[in-house]
Enzyme design. Structure first.
Site, short mmCIF file in Angstrom:
data_model
loop_
_atom_site.label_atom_id
_atom_site.label_comp_id
_atom_site.label_asym_id
_atom_site.label_seq_id
_atom_site.Cartn_x
_atom_site.Cartn_y
_atom_site.Cartn_z
N GLU A 92 0.81 -1.21 0.00
CA GLU A 92 0.00 0.00 0.00
C GLU A 92 0.84 1.26 0.00
OE1 GLU A 92 -1.92 -0.43 3.80
OE2 GLU A 92 -0.29 0.69 4.70
N CYS A 105 3.29 8.54 0.53
CA CYS A 105 3.92 7.75 1.59
C CYS A 105 4.16 6.35 1.02
CB CYS A 105 2.97 7.73 2.77
SG CYS A 105 3.46 6.65 4.10
N CYS A 112 7.32 -6.15 8.09
CA CYS A 112 8.47 -5.49 8.70
C CYS A 112 9.04 -6.39 9.79
CB CYS A 112 8.06 -4.14 9.30
SG CYS A 112 9.43 -3.24 10.02
N CYS A 116 7.57 -3.47 15.98
CA CYS A 116 7.12 -2.55 17.03
C CYS A 116 5.72 -3.00 17.48
CB CYS A 116 7.07 -1.12 16.50
SG CYS A 116 8.68 -0.58 15.89
N CYS A 119 2.36 -1.50 15.95
CA CYS A 119 2.31 -1.24 14.51
C CYS A 119 1.83 -2.46 13.74
CB CYS A 119 3.69 -0.82 14.01
SG CYS A 119 3.79 -0.72 12.21
N CYS A 334 0.73 3.05 8.81
CA CYS A 334 1.60 1.91 8.58
C CYS A 334 0.98 0.52 8.42
CB CYS A 334 2.46 1.91 9.84
SG CYS A 334 4.17 1.74 9.63
N1 SAH Z 1 9.68 1.77 9.79
C1 SAH Z 1 9.85 3.18 9.78
C2 SAH Z 1 8.93 3.90 8.82
C3 SAH Z 1 7.51 3.43 8.72
S1 SAH Z 1 6.47 3.70 10.11
C4 SAH Z 1 9.70 3.74 11.19
O1 SAH Z 1 9.29 3.01 12.07
O2 SAH Z 1 10.03 4.89 11.37
C5 SAH Z 1 6.15 5.45 10.09
C6 SAH Z 1 5.72 5.99 11.45
O3 SAH Z 1 4.40 5.55 11.79
C7 SAH Z 1 6.63 5.52 12.58
O4 SAH Z 1 7.00 6.60 13.39
C8 SAH Z 1 5.73 4.54 13.31
O5 SAH Z 1 6.11 4.37 14.63
C9 SAH Z 1 4.37 5.16 13.16
N2 SAH Z 1 3.24 4.26 13.42
C10 SAH Z 1 3.16 2.94 13.17
N3 SAH Z 1 1.96 2.45 13.55
C11 SAH Z 1 1.26 3.50 14.06
C12 SAH Z 1 -0.04 3.64 14.62
N4 SAH Z 1 -0.86 2.62 14.70
N5 SAH Z 1 -0.42 4.87 15.02
C13 SAH Z 1 0.41 5.93 14.91
N6 SAH Z 1 1.65 5.86 14.40
C14 SAH Z 1 2.08 4.65 13.97
FE1 SF4 Z 2 8.41 -1.59 11.22
FE2 SF4 Z 2 6.11 -0.50 12.00
FE3 SF4 Z 2 8.21 -0.50 13.63
FE4 SF4 Z 2 8.22 1.08 11.45
S1 SF4 Z 2 6.84 1.22 13.20
S2 SF4 Z 2 9.88 -0.25 12.20
S3 SF4 Z 2 7.09 -0.23 10.02
S4 SF4 Z 2 7.12 -2.31 12.90
#
Ligand code: SAH
Ligand code: SF4
Length: 345
Positions: A92, A105, A112, A116, A119, A334
């Site tokens: 996506e 984006c 991934c 995290c 996420c 994400c």
């Molecule tokens: N992997 C990279 C880039 C993709 S995520 C990273 O982690 O930076 C982009 C941003 O979206 C990151 O700061 C991540 O922590 C945030 N993110 C992921 N899931 C989210 C959610 N459910 N609500 C708000 N922010 C989220």
């Molecule tokens: Fe991966 Fe989501 Fe963590 Fe970004 S926020 S590093 S996409 S698991």
């Protein structure tokens, strides 16, 4: 699977033409059809002789992605696009149209590995890295569809860009080159969860032209390890020290992303810790109120708590922006859409 023409760099295209016994200038012509005209079939590349087009088709596919579906966001300023890869996977991208800017984006991986806990991209099995072609095509097909130039690109979709380092660096070259999309580096942001040695390498390779955003999410070592597991390997202390060098010695600006989660990382103590780190690095902080995901228990803080957190940072002189998660209505954070699709309904 054949390689794709989208994703080729000038040097590679020149080598290809040479191998096919063609003059070098054909490389430039081919790249212009790809990156400026966004052709959808090789037949459209009218300046290339028919026999060359045939030869190319024998060894290359033109593209790696096709549109699967797209969804309008509720407020009308964001749009989600679902693409299908040649191996039948879904990925996506999100388009955010705000203040005359068209920001795409992009995703860099299928899933991934960082995992995290809050996420959607980190849930489920890791698929594979995307190729540079598959990353740049997300921008190209969206630009073609909306009939407007994409002005900004953020690497904040599914995946960890610095865990797919070579393809991400190649995409950055494709985006910035004159023979590519000719986009200014300041219009491009790479977001990372904090793979410290790769951040250092990225900054060196890009000479500070491309913006760097680091996902902080906690100022407390143990808490950050819980939320962003890579913190166990590359600790917050190490990360901040590396960023300090990058800022003070190499004079690069740093931005932090901070996903604010109710009762998890929204305390006054965290606000003080974040302010300390951000002040030391003169960094800007983007607060992203947590975007709820169906199968997870985390919640978004109430408005007064978000305001208090922001004010605590501002009181210490930190520049703060609250990012309303664009396209919350269409699950545009994400990786969420893919998660929905790949599970049986
Ligand atoms: N992997 C990279 C880039 C993709 S995520 C990273 O982690 O930076 C982009 C941003 O979206 C990151 O700061 C991540 O922590 C945030 N993110 C992921 N899931 C989210 C959610 N459910 N609500 C708000 N922010 C989220
Ligand atoms: Fe991966 Fe989501 Fe963590 Fe970004 S926020 S590093 S996409 S698991």
């Amino acid at each position: 699977m054949k390689p794709t023409l989208y994703g080729l760099e000038l040097e590679e295209a020149e080598a290809l033409m040479k191998a096919l016994g063609e003059p070098a200038y054909r490389a430039g012509q081919l790249l212009a059809w790809l990156y400026q005209k966004h052709i959808a079939t090789l037949e459209e590349a009218k300046t290339l002789p028919a026999d060359l087009r045939t030869k190319l088709t024998e060894v290359y596919d033109l593209a790696g992605l096709t549109f699967a579906e797209d969804f309008e966001g509720g407020r009308g300023d964001s749009h989600k696009f679902l693409f299908k890869t040649r191996d039948g996977r879904l990925l996506e991208s999100v388009l955010i149209s705000q203040q005359g800017r068209q920001t795409v984006c992009v995703s860099t991986q299928l899933g991934c590995k960082i995992g995290c806990v809050f996420c959607a991209s980190g849930k489920g099995k890791f698929g594979r890295n995307l190729t540079a072609g598959e990353i740049i095509e997300q921008i190209i097909w969206i630009e073609k569809k909306i009939k407007m130039p994409v002005t900004n690109v953020v690497f904040m979709g599914m995946g960890e860009p610095l865990d797919n380092f070579d393809a991400t660096m190649k995409t950055l070259r494709l985006l910035q080159a004159d023979w590519g999309l000719a986009m200014g580096g300041r219009r491009i942001t790479v977001s990372t969860s904090g793979i410290t040695p790769k951040i250092v390498e990225f900054v060196k390779l890009n000479e500070g032209r491309v913006r760097l955003s680091v996902s902080l999410h906690s100022s407390i070592e143990a808490k950050r390890s819980e939320l962003v597991p890579i913190n166990k390997k590359y600790t917050l202390k190490e990360l901040v020290e590396a960023l300090d060098k990058i800022h003070h010695e190499l004079k690069r600006d740093i931005t932090f992303e901070y996903t604010l989660i109710r009762d998890v990382n929204d305390s006054d103590e965290e606000a003080r810790g974040v302010a300390q780190i951000a002040s030391r690095l003169h960094a800007k902080v983007n607060i992203i109120p947590y975007n709820p995901i169906r199968e997870m228990d985390f919640r978004t803080p109430e408005k007064p708590r978000i305001d208090a957190f922001v004010h605590a940072l501002e009181a210490k002189g930190v520049r703060v922006m609250v990012r309303q998660t664009a396209g919350r209505e269409i699950n545009a954070a994400c990786g969420q859409l893919r998660l929905d699709r790949e599970k049986p309904a």
